[in-house]
Design a protein around this motif. Structure first.
Motif, PDB file in Angstrom:
ATOM      1  N   ARG A  74      -3.888  11.113   3.349  1.00 34.51           N
ATOM      2  CA  ARG A  74      -4.246   9.936   2.569  1.00 34.51           C
ATOM      3  C   ARG A  74      -3.172   9.497   1.581  1.00 34.51           C
ATOM      4  O   ARG A  74      -3.158   8.330   1.148  1.00 34.51           O
ATOM      5  CB  ARG A  74      -5.556  10.178   1.822  1.00 34.51           C
ATOM      6  CG  ARG A  74      -5.475  11.232   0.726  1.00 34.51           C
ATOM      7  CD  ARG A  74      -6.801  11.340   0.001  1.00 34.51           C
ATOM      8  NE  ARG A  74      -6.771  12.278  -1.099  1.00 34.51           N
ATOM      9  CZ  ARG A  74      -7.734  12.394  -1.988  1.00 34.51           C
ATOM     10  NH1 ARG A  74      -8.807  11.618  -1.891  1.00 34.51           N
ATOM     11  NH2 ARG A  74      -7.640  13.267  -2.977  1.00 34.51           N
ATOM     12  N   GLN A  76       0.050   9.468   2.281  1.00 31.26           N
ATOM     13  CA  GLN A  76       1.216   8.948   3.002  1.00 31.26           C
ATOM     14  C   GLN A  76       1.353   7.445   2.758  1.00 31.26           C
ATOM     15  O   GLN A  76       0.343   6.734   2.676  1.00 31.26           O
ATOM     16  CB  GLN A  76       1.079   9.240   4.499  1.00 31.26           C
ATOM     17  CG  GLN A  76       1.096  10.735   4.826  1.00 31.26           C
ATOM     18  CD  GLN A  76       0.879  11.016   6.303  1.00 31.26           C
ATOM     19  OE1 GLN A  76       0.728  10.105   7.097  1.00 31.26           O
ATOM     20  NE2 GLN A  76       0.874  12.295   6.651  1.00 31.26           N
ATOM     21  N   PRO A  77       2.583   6.942   2.642  1.00 33.11           N
ATOM     22  CA  PRO A  77       2.781   5.528   2.273  1.00 33.11           C
ATOM     23  C   PRO A  77       2.131   4.548   3.238  1.00 33.11           C
ATOM     24  O   PRO A  77       1.671   3.477   2.821  1.00 33.11           O
ATOM     25  CB  PRO A  77       4.308   5.379   2.284  1.00 33.11           C
ATOM     26  CG  PRO A  77       4.825   6.762   2.083  1.00 33.11           C
ATOM     27  CD  PRO A  77       3.840   7.683   2.744  1.00 33.11           C
ATOM     28  N   ASP A  78       2.105   4.874   4.522  1.00 32.09           N
ATOM     29  CA  ASP A  78       1.572   3.933   5.510  1.00 32.09           C
ATOM     30  C   ASP A  78       0.125   4.255   5.898  1.00 32.09           C
ATOM     31  O   ASP A  78      -0.357   3.793   6.928  1.00 32.09           O
ATOM     32  CB  ASP A  78       2.454   3.944   6.761  1.00 32.09           C
ATOM     33  CG  ASP A  78       2.539   5.334   7.394  1.00 32.09           C
ATOM     34  OD1 ASP A  78       2.122   6.321   6.723  1.00 32.09           O
ATOM     35  OD2 ASP A  78       3.009   5.435   8.534  1.00 32.09           O
ATOM     36  N   PHE A  79      -0.573   5.034   5.074  1.00 30.59           N
ATOM     37  CA  PHE A  79      -1.933   5.437   5.422  1.00 30.59           C
ATOM     38  C   PHE A  79      -2.881   4.239   5.449  1.00 30.59           C
ATOM     39  O   PHE A  79      -2.885   3.407   4.530  1.00 30.59           O
ATOM     40  CB  PHE A  79      -2.457   6.462   4.418  1.00 30.59           C
ATOM     41  CG  PHE A  79      -3.883   6.884   4.668  1.00 30.59           C
ATOM     42  CD1 PHE A  79      -4.189   7.742   5.711  1.00 30.59           C
ATOM     43  CD2 PHE A  79      -4.919   6.396   3.867  1.00 30.59           C
ATOM     44  CE1 PHE A  79      -5.502   8.129   5.946  1.00 30.59           C
ATOM     45  CE2 PHE A  79      -6.230   6.788   4.096  1.00 30.59           C
ATOM     46  CZ  PHE A  79      -6.518   7.652   5.144  1.00 30.59           C
ATOM     47  N   SER A  80      -3.672   4.166   6.508  1.00 25.84           N
ATOM     48  CA  SER A  80      -4.700   3.130   6.640  1.00 25.84           C
ATOM     49  C   SER A  80      -6.060   3.820   6.792  1.00 25.84           C
ATOM     50  O   SER A  80      -6.270   4.583   7.742  1.00 25.84           O
ATOM     51  CB  SER A  80      -4.435   2.245   7.863  1.00 25.84           C
ATOM     52  OG  SER A  80      -5.588   1.489   8.200  1.00 25.84           O
ATOM     53  N   GLN A  83      -7.831   2.773  10.063  1.00 30.03           N
ATOM     54  CA  GLN A  83      -7.243   3.422  11.240  1.00 30.03           C
ATOM     55  C   GLN A  83      -7.637   4.897  11.302  1.00 30.03           C
ATOM     56  O   GLN A  83      -7.912   5.435  12.378  1.00 30.03           O
ATOM     57  CB  GLN A  83      -5.724   3.272  11.219  1.00 30.03           C
ATOM     58  CG  GLN A  83      -5.243   1.854  11.487  1.00 30.03           C
ATOM     59  CD  GLN A  83      -3.728   1.726  11.408  1.00 30.03           C
ATOM     60  OE1 GLN A  83      -3.008   2.720  11.241  1.00 30.03           O
ATOM     61  NE2 GLN A  83      -3.231   0.501  11.507  1.00 30.03           N
TER      62      GLN A  83
END
Length: 531
Positions: A74, A76-80, A83
């Motif tokens: 959670r 992480q910079p690109d966490f969605s 998704q």
């Protein structure tokens, strides 16, 4: 920081509530418990408009592994978040089918064609509580309401069964009764629905009425078949009766009102946000402030009533923030428990158990006397709910006033007075209003609901108020048929004050399907044809 502390408190309180639950074979493992911060993040971010969606989601992997993956990923910079949920869960949707409405056929034919669409086969283990989901699998087929309601619901099922009986589907009524007997045996009572997040509450106790409905078709041996689960149902509602004192007059669902009489209230064992309405409950607690534990318990108790939500439960008769359900003795609940006591007396009579029969007859007599003493108001000619903390009636006029008539608990004079208040305050061209108050809640004006029309019609007929019963029947069935012919739908509730508008209020959009509307309408139309 304040919201973080509030979230931490929510989860601490939810975990604490699990420790006070009664033991059962079904352990508590709703998504709020299993996924902790992930559940909070999903619900509070509102990636799904309906809070029930994620509560019903099916994990693709072991819940503990999903939780650890969320903690790891959670930040992480690109966490969605969306998704992540789609990767690790099967997200439920409103169940689609190839059913096409043909409004050229009668509404009766439409309902009979809908039964297979709304019927569910015995549940598999997919999505079950054993695998980290929320479903409590049932061993026999059953009918769901439709729309977002993907599981069986307790009090809905009685009114659905009315239509199944009219369709000659006693086999399906039996299988649903066997499912409820299974839940009573394994869970200890009939939950609101067969989901783990309903584990803390039941719904209006119509099981005895269901048993009597099937007995009307198949004979009194049905009462003997379900005697044991009927006993357990009664024990659940009366749990703690022996521990009540003048100093501590209330425990769970029982309330001591004098030296000899005990009445009942709605309750929930968990003072925490409802997982299926999590965001709504958390935001309301932030708005209201004060005792969040009590607020959440009162919300859950209101959900147990089936009237979620209604001015019946509001201290100011207008705002959800003033809900105090657990301080109220509801007239409909106590009429239902009178019926359970009378049903148990009859079942024990058939079994040759004289002592048990006398016990239940005595309990029914005491309850009937208490209903007349605490709920009946001669000056208004109405039965009102009773606030036992304040020691006075709540003052909300509602269709619940008709329950004592439905179960034959009143005098002819009282029945005439209730008929008068119905004509004056509740009757509309499309049927009987839920309450006289406009609050924006779905169990208030301008809405009318199928179960309350059935209770009203049958209750009035029991006391010879046939003309009024016929007005309600004709108004309700005509409105249902008109909406069906215009839209191809039968919906869960109807606007009785402006029949050109949809019913509204509540925590979700208007649902179609719809189990209890189908059941009541089909039975009313059948009765009408027989006259």
């Amino acid at each position: 920081m304040q919201h973080h502390l509030f979230r931490t408190l929510v989860f601490w309180l939810f975990s604490l509530s699990l420790l006070v639950a009664q033991p059962s074979e079904i352990r508590i493992n709703s998504s709020a418990d299993l996924y902790s911060d992930l559940f909070n993040a999903v619900q509070m971010s509102r990636i799904f408009p309906d809070s029930k969606t994620f509560a019903d989601a099916i994990p693709k992997e072991d819940p503990e592994q999903i939780r650890l993956a969320y903690q790891r990923m959670r930040r992480q910079p690109d966490f969605s978040l969306l998704q992540f949920v789609n990767r690790y869960f099967i997200v439920p949707e409103v169940r689609a089918s190839d059913f096409t409405t043909d409004t050229s056929r009668s509404v009766q034919a439409h309902i009979n064609a809908l039964w297979p669409v709304l019927t569910r086969k015995p549940d598999s283990q997919q999505g079950s509580w054993q695998q980290g989901g929320s479903l409590i699998p049932l061993p026999h087929e059953y009918v769901v309401p439709g729309g977002r309601f993907r599981e069986v619901y307790y009090w809905d099922s009685y009114f659905t069964m009315l239509g199944l009986q009219a369709s000659g589907r006693e086999d399906l009524i039996r299988s649903m009764l066997d499912n409820f007997a299974y839940l009573i045996k394994t869970v200890g009572f009939i939950p609101n629905g067969n989901r783990t997040y309903y584990r803390g509450r039941s719904q209006p106790p119509f099981f005895a009425a269901m048993v009597r409905l099937l007995a009307a078709s198949e004979g009194d041996s049905v009462l003997l078949r379900y005697l044991s689960p009927l006993e357990t149902e009664y024990q659940f509602w009366m749990d703690g009766r022996d521990r009540l004192t003048a100093a501590a007059p209330a425990y769970r669902r029982v309330v001591r009102i004098n030296d000899t009489q005990v009445l009942n209230r709605y309750w929930d064992d968990y003072p925490a946000p409802r997982p299926e309405s999590y965001r709504e409950d958390v935001l309301l607690a932030r708005e209201v402030g004060g005792d969040s534990l009590q607020l959440w318990r009162d919300l859950r108790a209101g959900a147990e009533s089936g009237w979620d939500f209604s001015s019946r439960w509001f201290r100011d008769h207008q705002h959800l923030a003033t809900i105090h359900t657990t301080e109220i003795l509801p007239v409909d609940l106590n009429a239902l428990l009178y019926n359970l006591e009378m049903t148990l007396a009859r079942a024990h009579q058939l079994a040759g158990h004289a002592e048990e029969r006398e016990f239940y007859l005595k309990q029914a007599q005491l309850r009937s006397e208490a209903v007349r003493q605490y709920f009946w108001h001669e000056d208004q000619g109405v039965f009102l709910d009773y606030d036992f903390v304040a020691g006075q009636p709540t003052g909300v006029i509602s269709a619940a006033t008709l329950y004592p008539l439905f179960f034959g608990m009143v005098t002819s004079r009282q029945a005439r007075a209730v008929a008068k208040i119905v004509r004056r305050s509740l009757l509309q061209p499309g049927g009987v209003l839920t309450t006289v108050n406009r609050t924006g809640q779905q169990w208030d004006a301008p809405n009318g609901w199928a179960p309350l029309q059935w209770i009203a019609i049958r209750g009035l007929e029991h006391y010879g108020e046939q003309a009024l019963a016929d007005r309600i029947r004709t108004g309700w069935t005509s409105l249902n048929v008109k909406v069906y012919e215009q839209t191809g739908k039968l919906v869960e509730k109807y606007n009785l004050l402006d029949t050109g508008l949809e019913a509204g209020g509540g925590e979700y959009p208007l649902q179609d399907g719809f189990g209890w509307t189908n059941g009541v309408l089909l039975r009313l139309l059948e009765d009408q044809e027989k006259r």
